[in-house]
Design a protein around this motif. Structure first.
Motif, mmCIF file in Angstrom:
data_model
loop_
_atom_site.group_PDB
_atom_site.id
_atom_site.type_symbol
_atom_site.label_atom_id
_atom_site.label_comp_id
_atom_site.label_asym_id
_atom_site.label_seq_id
_atom_site.Cartn_x
_atom_site.Cartn_y
_atom_site.Cartn_z
ATOM 1 N N THR A 437 0.838 -1.211 0.000
ATOM 2 C CA THR A 437 0.000 0.000 0.000
ATOM 3 C C THR A 437 0.871 1.259 0.000
ATOM 4 O OG1 THR A 437 -0.189 -0.178 2.414
ATOM 5 C CG2 THR A 437 -1.959 -1.131 1.101
ATOM 6 N N LEU A 440 1.781 1.946 -3.573
ATOM 7 C CA LEU A 440 0.612 2.496 -4.260
ATOM 8 C C LEU A 440 0.399 3.955 -3.874
ATOM 9 C CD1 LEU A 440 -1.834 -0.545 -3.907
ATOM 10 C CD2 LEU A 440 -0.889 0.344 -6.056
ATOM 11 N N GLU A 445 2.477 2.463 -10.255
ATOM 12 C CA GLU A 445 1.315 1.833 -10.884
ATOM 13 C C GLU A 445 1.154 0.402 -10.390
ATOM 14 O OE1 GLU A 445 3.594 3.547 -12.338
ATOM 15 O OE2 GLU A 445 2.645 5.163 -13.469
ATOM 16 N N ASP A 446 -0.101 -0.010 -10.203
ATOM 17 C CA ASP A 446 -0.384 -1.333 -9.650
ATOM 18 C C ASP A 446 0.173 -2.457 -10.520
ATOM 19 O OD1 ASP A 446 -2.168 -0.989 -11.727
ATOM 20 O OD2 ASP A 446 -3.917 -0.779 -10.424
ATOM 21 N N TYR A 447 0.071 -2.311 -11.849
ATOM 22 C CA TYR A 447 0.543 -3.392 -12.723
ATOM 23 C C TYR A 447 2.066 -3.532 -12.667
ATOM 24 C CZ TYR A 447 1.639 0.360 -16.074
ATOM 25 O OH TYR A 447 2.143 1.482 -16.676
ATOM 26 N N THR A 450 2.843 -5.562 -9.376
ATOM 27 C CA THR A 450 2.587 -7.002 -9.532
ATOM 28 C C THR A 450 3.622 -7.660 -10.432
ATOM 29 O OG1 THR A 450 1.086 -6.579 -11.389
ATOM 30 C CG2 THR A 450 0.096 -6.717 -9.190
ATOM 31 N N ILE A 531 -3.913 -6.529 -5.345
ATOM 32 C CA ILE A 531 -3.210 -5.275 -5.655
ATOM 33 C C ILE A 531 -3.883 -4.563 -6.820
ATOM 34 C CG2 ILE A 531 -1.035 -4.283 -6.484
ATOM 35 C CD1 ILE A 531 0.400 -6.607 -5.022
ATOM 36 N N MET A 532 -4.291 -5.316 -7.847
ATOM 37 C CA MET A 532 -4.912 -4.722 -9.026
ATOM 38 C C MET A 532 -6.232 -4.026 -8.696
ATOM 39 S SD MET A 532 -2.785 -5.046 -11.438
ATOM 40 C CE MET A 532 -3.753 -4.530 -12.861
ATOM 41 N N HIS A 534 -6.647 -2.624 -5.727
ATOM 42 C CA HIS A 534 -6.253 -1.695 -4.654
ATOM 43 C C HIS A 534 -6.890 -2.074 -3.311
ATOM 44 C CE1 HIS A 534 -4.564 1.798 -7.237
ATOM 45 N NE2 HIS A 534 -4.501 0.653 -7.905
#
Length: 576
Positions: A437, A440, A445-447, A450, A531-532, A534
């Motif tokens: 978190t 983020l 970026e979330d991608y 991951t 994660i994707m 959030h």
């Protein structure tokens, strides 16, 4: 039978009755069995020592249990270490050797009576000797032997005498607003040099990680952080403040004329045959500059996961993510939780002839052969992000970034991981899931998270129980059930926890050194899905636990049952 013989016999009967009462009380409390007491009494009679001295020598009861029994059964007051005097009494009348051997300490005079702290208040010889030496009637008071030993060393010992002699050589006057030349002269005086050397020497002897020199209105405080806990030490007089702080700043090559801004420096010293690297930090306060010195012992540092307290499943999980060819491995925790040492240990494991490793640090804490280390210098625009942009062109296999402090640094680290590098770094978060978190929140970026993050290790440091004097006990069944402690022992085995006791090995604290509590989040498909979308840290942590992650608290409970630390230490650093 004459009167003198009758009185001696009466005293022996009284002492015997008191011993039996204590033995019965301790047996009723489950602290000492009748058989153990009988064995100790037999050996004590043969050796000509007190039965309670023998009980403690054989390890049949702890110092605290004995002290509490003395206090209750003999109706005597119990005194804690904090209530001991600051000034030595009858220093010329009694020797340090007698005090140490008898385990007694003069406390104070009241109504012509000398209150005497005693480890064994039944020691008639010690009482008679103190009455003869002081000329006062003695009133025994019960205290822990370790507390008495520490107080004797502090008040009567050689360390105190050494500082006392140096202080005698100091001048009376000291002007905090003195000009630069005056400060240099003060800092170059022999007594001041010896005083600063003594402060550092004591820190080394007590295994301190930090020295805090703190000026106040009418006193100068010196405190040492030992095994993560601050303890106050004997300090020089307040009038020596400017001279001592100036001496430390000169050694660290700092500007002694600048007293309004924080400064950082380093000192290389050899103390007691050890090569020390001292990091010095100064900040201005109301009454002068506060100085903190971090001690790094180059020779005693062991980059070994076992020595740090890593074991079992958490160690296997962490090694697994370190062995991946590329990606990001993060270590999280608050300041002083051992993140840097863990990163250096990881780098030592990865440091082979086939791999090029470059680090960007602020500051460079340990110098490691075979690793290219870069010191950040913001004043010439050599920052984490600018250094990272350059070192990618150096064709490294592994990159270590001291800390991901901003989005730019995080993005370059992510790009490095995407182009085939293994990147190690730290974040300031409370747990492993919080690291996700935090990235983020920084704007990564979330991608990308991951795709690049292999895993996150969270850690805390707790004090390690002294293995020479720790004391086992059986916890209450309610506590075992509430904490589910039976999961940490084999089926049918009795759960045991441990108390700190205190001995010569650990300086009376009951603890010796520190070890890590860890939790290791390994990235998997479920966590990537969270994660994707959030998800919050709680959901990510739950998914990691279902994947086999032991939390910091569970790792701490496991190490408490193993006798490595205590429940109190775990509760201090790990939340439910």
């Amino acid at each position: 039978m004459n009167t003198e013989q009758t009185e001696t016999l009466d005293e022996s009967v009284v002492a015997l009755d008191a011993n039996q009462r204590m033995a019965a009380a301790m047996e009723a409390a489950g602290k000492l069995s009748a058989q153990d007491y009988s064995r100790a009494a037999h050996l004590a009679a043969e050796g000509g020592v007190s039965v309670w001295n023998m009980v403690h020598k054989l390890g049949l009861a702890s110092e605290r249990d004995l002290a509490e029994a003395f206090s209750q059964e003999l109706g005597l007051d119990f005194i804690a270490a904090d209530d001991f005097p600051d000034v030595a009494l009858f220093e010329d009348a009694v020797s340090q050797r007698f005090l140490k051997e008898s385990r007694v300490l003069p406390l104070y005079l009241e109504d012509d009576r000398l209150f005497l702290a005693m480890a064994d208040p039944g020691d008639e010889f010690a009482i008679s000797a103190m009455e003869a030496a002081s000329g006062h009637e003695v009133q025994p008071v019960v205290a822990l032997p370790a507390d008495i030993d520490n107080a004797i060393e502090k008040l009567y010992g050689a360390g105190r005498s050494a500082m006392g002699e140096i202080i005698d050589g100091l001048g009376e006057g000291d002007d905090a607003e003195a000009d630069v030349e005056t400060l240099k002269d003060l800092a170059s005086e022999a007594p001041v040099i010896r005083l600063v050397n003594l402060i550092v020497q004591r820190a080394v002897e007590s295994r301190a990680s930090d020295i805090h020199v703190e000026p106040f209105e009418d006193q100068l405080k010196v405190r040492y952080r030992i095994d993560g806990v601050l303890s106050e030490s004997e300090a020089p007089p307040a009038h020596s403040t400017a001279a001592i702080i100036s001496r430390i700043k000169l050694m660290a090559k700092l500007n002694i004329a600048e007293r309004r801004l924080p400064q950082d420096g380093r000192i290389s010293l050899r103390v007691q045959g050890k090569e020390l690297d001292l990091r010095v930090s100064t900040v201005p306060t109301m009454f002068g500059e506060s100085v903190v010195i971090r001690l790094l012992d180059k020779e005693s540092v062991k980059f070994d996961f076992g020595a740090l307290g890593f074991d079992g499943e958490p160690l296997a999980r962490f090694k697994h993510i370190l062995d991946m060819p590329h990606g990001i491995v993060l270590v999280t925790g608050p300041t002083g939780s051992g993140k840097s040492t863990t990163l250096y240990t990881a780098l030592s494991r990865l440091n082979t002839a086939e791999k090029k490793i470059i680090t960007v640090e602020d500051p460079v804490e340990y110098q490691v052969a075979g690793i290219n280390q870069i010191q950040v210098k913001p004043q010439i625009d050599l920052t984490f992000s600018s250094a990272l942009r350059s070192i990618v062109r150096q064709d490294p296999d592994i990159i270590m970034v001291g800390e991901m402090r901003d989005l730019e640094t995080a993005r370059i680290a992510v790009q490095s991981a995407l182009t085939g590098h293994l990147v190690l770094s730290t974040l300031h978060t409370n747990d492993a899931a919080g690291g996700i978190t935090r990235l983020l929140d920084m704007g990564v970026e979330d991608y990308l998270i991951t795709s690049t993050v292999n895993g996150i290790l969270a850690q805390r440091l707790v004090r390690r129980l002294c293995q020479h004097c720790r004391e086992a006990y059986e916890p209450l069944p309610e506590l075992v059930e509430e904490l589910d402690l039976k999961r940490y022992v084999d089926e049918g085995e009795q759960v045991r926890l441990y108390h700190p006791v205190g001995c010569e090995q650990c300086g009376g604290s009951g603890y010796y050194g520190r070890l890590s509590l860890t939790e290791v989040l390994v990235m998997n498909d479920e966590i990537r899905r969270l994660i994707m979308r959030h998800a919050n840290a709680g959901e990510i942590q739950q998914a990691a636990i279902e994947d086999g992650m032991d939390t910091l608290r569970h790792d701490g409970l496991r190490k408490s049952v193993s006798g490595l630390t205590t429940l109190e230490e775990v509760a201090r650093v790990a939340e439910d």
